[in-house]
Design a protein around this motif. Structure first.
Motif, PDB file in Angstrom:
ATOM      1  N   LEU A 147       0.750  -0.983   0.234  1.00  0.00           N
ATOM      2  CA  LEU A 147      -0.040  -0.344   0.070  1.00  0.00           C
ATOM      3  C   LEU A 147       0.527   1.378  -0.116  1.00  0.00           C
ATOM      4  O   LEU A 147       0.884   2.314  -0.395  1.00  0.00           O
ATOM      5  CB  LEU A 147      -1.076  -0.096   1.422  1.00  0.00           C
ATOM      6  CG  LEU A 147      -2.205  -1.056   1.479  1.00  0.00           C
ATOM      7  CD1 LEU A 147      -3.036  -1.545   2.433  1.00  0.00           C
ATOM      8  CD2 LEU A 147      -2.751  -0.634   0.075  1.00  0.00           C
ATOM      9  N   ASN A 148       2.055   0.937   0.729  1.00  0.00           N
ATOM     10  CA  ASN A 148       3.111   2.294   0.725  1.00  0.00           C
ATOM     11  C   ASN A 148       3.141   3.277  -0.653  1.00  0.00           C
ATOM     12  O   ASN A 148       2.933   4.176  -1.371  1.00  0.00           O
ATOM     13  CB  ASN A 148       4.485   2.060   1.426  1.00  0.00           C
ATOM     14  CG  ASN A 148       2.931   2.377   2.848  1.00  0.00           C
ATOM     15  OD1 ASN A 148       2.558   3.272   2.759  1.00  0.00           O
ATOM     16  ND2 ASN A 148       4.398   1.667   4.209  1.00  0.00           N
ATOM     17  N   PRO A 149       3.908   1.258  -1.864  1.00  0.00           N
ATOM     18  CA  PRO A 149       3.630   2.149  -3.508  1.00  0.00           C
ATOM     19  C   PRO A 149       2.768   2.206  -3.958  1.00  0.00           C
ATOM     20  O   PRO A 149       2.855   3.159  -4.446  1.00  0.00           O
ATOM     21  CB  PRO A 149       4.847   0.389  -3.593  1.00  0.00           C
ATOM     22  CG  PRO A 149       5.474   0.074  -1.779  1.00  0.00           C
ATOM     23  CD  PRO A 149       4.391   0.790  -1.619  1.00  0.00           C
TER      24      PRO A 149
ATOM     25  N   LYS B 254      10.618  11.383  -1.168  1.00  0.00           N
ATOM     26  CA  LYS B 254      10.971  11.323   0.295  1.00  0.00           C
ATOM     27  C   LYS B 254      10.026  10.354   0.701  1.00  0.00           C
ATOM     28  O   LYS B 254      10.534   9.429   0.943  1.00  0.00           O
ATOM     29  CB  LYS B 254      10.551  13.144   1.381  1.00  0.00           C
ATOM     30  CG  LYS B 254      11.033  12.134   2.472  1.00  0.00           C
ATOM     31  CD  LYS B 254      10.039  13.364   3.517  1.00  0.00           C
ATOM     32  CE  LYS B 254       9.789  13.456   5.485  1.00  0.00           C
ATOM     33  NZ  LYS B 254      10.183  13.704   6.134  1.00  0.00           N
ATOM     34  N   ALA B 255       8.751  10.537   0.417  1.00  0.00           N
ATOM     35  CA  ALA B 255       8.269   8.810   0.537  1.00  0.00           C
ATOM     36  C   ALA B 255       8.727   7.826   0.123  1.00  0.00           C
ATOM     37  O   ALA B 255       8.609   6.634   0.566  1.00  0.00           O
ATOM     38  CB  ALA B 255       6.616   9.200  -0.004  1.00  0.00           C
ATOM     39  N   ALA B 256       9.451   7.828  -1.473  1.00  0.00           N
ATOM     40  CA  ALA B 256      10.117   7.044  -1.901  1.00  0.00           C
ATOM     41  C   ALA B 256      11.282   6.245  -1.457  1.00  0.00           C
ATOM     42  O   ALA B 256      11.460   5.014  -1.627  1.00  0.00           O
ATOM     43  CB  ALA B 256       9.859   7.547  -3.681  1.00  0.00           C
TER      44      ALA B 256
ATOM     45  N   GLU C 222       4.147   6.988   6.805  1.00  0.00           N
ATOM     46  CA  GLU C 222       3.238   9.005   6.783  1.00  0.00           C
ATOM     47  C   GLU C 222       4.001  10.153   5.718  1.00  0.00           C
ATOM     48  O   GLU C 222       2.725  10.251   5.275  1.00  0.00           O
ATOM     49  CB  GLU C 222       4.074   9.526   7.938  1.00  0.00           C
ATOM     50  CG  GLU C 222       4.548  10.751   8.682  1.00  0.00           C
ATOM     51  CD  GLU C 222       4.604  11.526  10.163  1.00  0.00           C
ATOM     52  OE1 GLU C 222       3.975  11.426  10.632  1.00  0.00           O
ATOM     53  OE2 GLU C 222       5.470  11.649   9.522  1.00  0.00           O
ATOM     54  N   ALA C 223       4.764   9.587   4.854  1.00  0.00           N
ATOM     55  CA  ALA C 223       5.371  10.514   4.045  1.00  0.00           C
ATOM     56  C   ALA C 223       4.221  10.053   2.070  1.00  0.00           C
ATOM     57  O   ALA C 223       4.229  11.192   2.052  1.00  0.00           O
ATOM     58  CB  ALA C 223       6.824  10.501   3.794  1.00  0.00           C
TER      59      ALA C 223
ATOM     60  N   ASN D  60      -7.766  11.861   8.851  1.00  0.00           N
ATOM     61  CA  ASN D  60      -7.301  11.255   9.639  1.00  0.00           C
ATOM     62  C   ASN D  60      -5.970  10.083  10.088  1.00  0.00           C
ATOM     63  O   ASN D  60      -6.132  10.434  11.199  1.00  0.00           O
ATOM     64  CB  ASN D  60      -8.254   9.774   9.745  1.00  0.00           C
ATOM     65  CG  ASN D  60      -9.546   9.934   9.960  1.00  0.00           C
ATOM     66  OD1 ASN D  60     -10.055  11.680  10.523  1.00  0.00           O
ATOM     67  ND2 ASN D  60     -10.293   9.810   9.288  1.00  0.00           N
ATOM     68  N   TYR D  61      -5.889  10.001   9.471  1.00  0.00           N
ATOM     69  CA  TYR D  61      -4.353   8.799   9.200  1.00  0.00           C
ATOM     70  C   TYR D  61      -3.023  10.089   9.864  1.00  0.00           C
ATOM     71  O   TYR D  61      -2.658   9.287  11.034  1.00  0.00           O
ATOM     72  CB  TYR D  61      -3.901   8.168   8.380  1.00  0.00           C
ATOM     73  CG  TYR D  61      -2.246   7.407   8.587  1.00  0.00           C
ATOM     74  CD1 TYR D  61      -1.906   5.916   8.614  1.00  0.00           C
ATOM     75  CD2 TYR D  61      -0.987   8.433   8.503  1.00  0.00           C
ATOM     76  CE1 TYR D  61      -0.832   5.578   9.014  1.00  0.00           C
ATOM     77  CE2 TYR D  61       0.366   7.633   8.585  1.00  0.00           C
ATOM     78  CZ  TYR D  61       0.065   6.230   9.004  1.00  0.00           C
ATOM     79  OH  TYR D  61       1.651   6.036   9.079  1.00  0.00           O
ATOM     80  N   ILE D  62      -3.506  11.517  10.079  1.00  0.00           N
ATOM     81  CA  ILE D  62      -2.191  12.452   9.593  1.00  0.00           C
ATOM     82  C   ILE D  62      -2.499  12.780  11.317  1.00  0.00           C
ATOM     83  O   ILE D  62      -1.622  12.879  11.927  1.00  0.00           O
ATOM     84  CB  ILE D  62      -1.892  13.680   8.958  1.00  0.00           C
ATOM     85  CG1 ILE D  62      -1.223  13.781   7.776  1.00  0.00           C
ATOM     86  CG2 ILE D  62      -0.928  13.848   9.605  1.00  0.00           C
ATOM     87  CD1 ILE D  62      -0.330  11.877   7.349  1.00  0.00           C
TER      88      ILE D  62
END
Length: 386
Positions: free
Chosen positions: A239-241, A301-303, A316-317, A373-375
């Motif tokens: 899910l992050n990718p 940054k996230a990658a 998070e990123a 919501n997550y943040i």
């Protein structure tokens, strides 16, 4: 440190060159004729772009999600986004590379890398929405054979008709606690009891959306990906990718729209100067460009965090990147259409269709409200409302 390496910059340049040889006209033609972007997909595979993130020992490029996101963004920036890049190599390829058995890696990764095989990803359900804990697709073992039996429904699953298999997220009972836990299964396209119905969408794209029905689909024991007890970890590894690539998809679309608007604003003349000389036109486009560049920095940054193995930081990123890119895309498309006035709604300029398409990154794969919501909970430490 957010600057790209020389290799990544060179990758951007070469992918952009490939995309320009096809362009928005090719993409529009494929859509209007009901075909798929097979020619572009095949050439991107031949040049090593499709599997750039997959391990070298299985035919990939040995790089990461950073590089794959560059491929998707640059193709989108010239009007040729390949949505299946999000699903096949980014989600499915990553999950199998990280958690699959050696047999699964040998069976799938070379084909995903060279473009001869595709995989779809099935998680969303009619009643679960963005809540993965409410998934009702269940998997149970046949005690006599050890085989798995899957039953459930999925909706808004991309590209099932062109995928050799779908990576299905189901839930199975934990023998120790009795609670349901997520597990991932490779379901072949022609499996008995596995059917699909196309969902009629307003979005003009080569990749179609489907509702899936799994009616006691019988799968061999080795259809399970990874460890039965590590399902949640494996799920979020995909899910992050997905969020990072959705951000790249949105960035490419936004850049294409802004590019069309700039070309028009530099040449369209109503009074003495081109309309781009007027601040009412220039400033909103400048603002859209700034927002896109900021979203790109968060995507990078996230990658980087994900490729470095920091799944928590990447989570998070990646959510922030997807949110920022989705918002930037919607505003960029809106302003670009407005810049062209009536011409922004014609087929000639290819912007009108993006009004609908740009909403995708706000809605999928998770809504912007769920990201907030997550943040709120994970980053800011605020209490939950649900």
């Amino acid at each position: 440190m957010t600057a790209e390496t020389e290799e990544q910059t060179a990758l951007r340049t070469s992918v952009a060159a490939l995309g320009k040889r096809y362009g928005r006209e090719y993409f529009a033609e494929v859509v209007s004729e009901g075909r798929h972007t097979d020619a572009l997909w095949a050439e991107a595979a031949e040049l090593g772009y499709l599997g750039v993130n997959l391990p070298e020992e299985y035919g990939g490029g040995g790089a990461g999600i950073q590089e794959l996101s560059i491929v998707l963004e640059e193709l989108g920036a010239v009007g040729c986004p390949l949505l299946m890049l999000v699903v096949s190599p980014a989600i499915c390829g990553t999950v199998i590379a990280r958690f699959g058995t050696e047999q699964q890696k040998q069976a799938w990764l070379p084909g995903l890398a060279n473009g001869t095989r595709k995989m779809a990803f099935g998680i969303t359900e009619p009643d679960a929405g963005s809540n993965s804990h409410r998934i009702t697709t269940t998997a149970r073992r046949d005690p006599a054979t050890g085989e798995w039996l899957l039953t459930g429904r999925k909706v808004f699953i991309s590209g099932v008709d062109i995928a050799d298999a779908t990576l299905i997220v189901g839930r199975t009972e934990d023998a120790r606690t009795g609670k349901l836990k997520p597990c991932l299964f490779i379901v072949p396209r022609d499996a008995d009891g596995f059917s699909r119905n196309r969902i009629d969408m307003e979005i003009n794209a080569p990749e179609k959306q489907f509702e899936l029905v799994l009616d006691e689909v019988r799968l061999p024991p080795d259809a399970l990906v990874g460890d039965e007890d590590a399902g949640l970890l494996q799920l979020f590894a995909g899910l992050n990718p997905e969020r990072i690539m959705t951000a790249a998809f949105a960035l490419g679309m936004a850049r294409y729209a802004i590019g069309q608007a700039l070309d028009y604003a530099r040449t369209r003349q109503v009074w003495k100067e081109p309309i781009g000389a007027h601040q009412a036109i220039a400033h909103p486009l400048a603002q859209a460009h700034i927002e896109v560049e900021c979203a790109r920095l968060m995507t990078q940054k996230a990658a980087r965090l994900y490729d470095a193995g920091d799944d928590v930081g990447a989570g998070e990123a990646a959510n922030m990147a997807k949110y920022a890119a989705g918002e930037a895309c919607v505003r960029a498309v809106d302003q670009s259409v407005h810049t062209l006035g009536g011409n922004g709604l014609t087929r000639e300029y290819g912007l009108a269709g993006l009004i609908t398409a740009s909403r995708v990154a706000r809605i999928a794969p998770v809504s912007r409200e769920m990201i907030l919501n997550y943040i709120s909970h994970q980053t800011l430490g605020l209490p939950k409302s649900y």
